[in-house]
Write an enzyme that holds these catalytic residues in place. Sequence first.
Site, PDB file in Angstrom:
ATOM      1  N   GLY A 122     -48.314 -25.424  33.961  1.00 21.41           N
ATOM      2  CA  GLY A 122     -48.349 -24.580  32.763  1.00 21.41           C
ATOM      3  C   GLY A 122     -48.562 -23.125  33.130  1.00 21.41           C
ATOM      4  N   ASN A 123     -48.936 -22.314  32.170  1.00 24.29           N
ATOM      5  CA  ASN A 123     -49.275 -20.922  32.463  1.00 24.29           C
ATOM      6  C   ASN A 123     -50.352 -20.453  31.488  1.00 24.29           C
ATOM      7  OD1 ASN A 123     -47.929 -19.579  30.088  1.00 24.29           O
ATOM      8  ND2 ASN A 123     -46.146 -20.593  31.004  1.00 24.29           N
ATOM      9  N   PHE A 124     -50.797 -19.213  31.669  1.00 25.04           N
ATOM     10  CA  PHE A 124     -51.969 -18.727  30.928  1.00 25.04           C
ATOM     11  C   PHE A 124     -51.665 -18.190  29.529  1.00 25.04           C
ATOM     12  CE2 PHE A 124     -53.358 -18.006  35.436  1.00 25.04           C
ATOM     13  CZ  PHE A 124     -54.316 -19.023  35.447  1.00 25.04           C
ATOM     14  N   ALA A 184     -43.842 -17.963  26.775  1.00 28.41           N
ATOM     15  CA  ALA A 184     -43.835 -17.889  28.241  1.00 28.41           C
ATOM     16  C   ALA A 184     -43.344 -19.250  28.730  1.00 28.41           C
ATOM     17  CB  ALA A 184     -45.235 -17.596  28.749  1.00 28.41           C
TER      18      ALA A 184
END
Length: 401
Positions: A208-210, A276
Amino acid sequence: MIAGKKIILGITGGIAAYKAASLVRLLVKGGAEVQVIMTPNAKEFIAPLTLSTLSGKPVISEFFTANTGQWNSHVDLGLWADAMVIAPATASTIGKMANGVADNMLVTTYLSAKAPVFVAPAMDLDMFKHPTTKRNLDLLRSYGNHIIEPAAGELASHLIGKGRMEEPENIYKVLDAFFDQQHDLQGKKVLITAGPTYEKIDPVRFIGNFSSGKQGFALAQECAERGAEVTLVTGPVNLSIAHPGVTRIDVMSADEMHNAVVSRFPEHDIAIMCAAVADYKVEHVMDHKIKREKGDAPVLTLVKNPDIAKAAGAMKRPDQVLVGFALETDNEDAHAHEKLLKKNLDFIVLNSLKDEGAGFQCSTNKVKIIESDGSETVYPCKDKRMVAKDIVDVLKSKYLK
Ligand code: C5P
């Protein structure tokens, strides 16, 4: 325009309460009908008589009038208002509003209000910086309330910092601008992507990402409040959105987001690609949890995810508008220009992780808008809700008929 609007002004117990008198005066002069609600502590800072004289209406503070037993209905008030403004909003009232502690007339009315709510915090700098206050303000933002950021300067404590309630003239301007543009997206359909995507590795793990989703949700709220019908396709986030103009579609992976967007884009006028999206996914997702084995660590083979914005760009009709985002860490402008062309965007919103107060997780963002006609506009660091307003203003003024 403020003229003819019904405004509840909630006043809480801080020294800036004295400025509320000027705000009432400005609103009444602008043609608004103003109903003041005070918390019990606010009355220690400014006399109700001053406010009822300026507003031309008795101030409400208690649930009922002690000598007559007359009931003040917070439900009726909440339905009456076109906007509710809490100025000054103390840390205590902000905390009560964020957590539903309805122990006074002001907070019960807030919970009943159907109208947009504006909160102008005022407190000492350390109280404003405290994580509790930050969290409570974030919660209020996530419920769609507008936070009118306090200014920096000398405070009642004689300390210098951020915490002074915004000046009444500026609060008036925020409200006036809000009413002016309230319905300028009426009849438009906007598709927005938000948040991260999660790419499964096995049943318990993902890549995943932030991304927090805050900018995309702020855009959805802004568009809906300006009258648009919004479809919000979001990856996994911890945010809620309550506006009736927003239809929320929750997805997990880039493939799911791609399908949700590509199937719906034709029926929308505008698409804003704020998510994102993970660029890669795992080629072979395991159907059981990968065990920690002795010896070599497992190697994951990644394959490319679809580029959703590019797919939308390839489908775009001349009557549709497509907006993208670029989050960069280096060579920001060159990368943004390249994406603008490659994805057939009308404009791109660039934010750099190098800028303080920009990017993932935080409530503020600092952006530059680069348009396909070559024009560029740099904006200062602002609340993500205000960034959303800037983006929609560009959309409205240059891309919509
Ligand atoms: O290429 P890059 O990921 O930097 O491009 C960012 C823009 O493209 C954003 O608007 C993002 O939402 C969109 N995007 C997308 N699908 C991808 C990757 C990015 O829609 N797979």
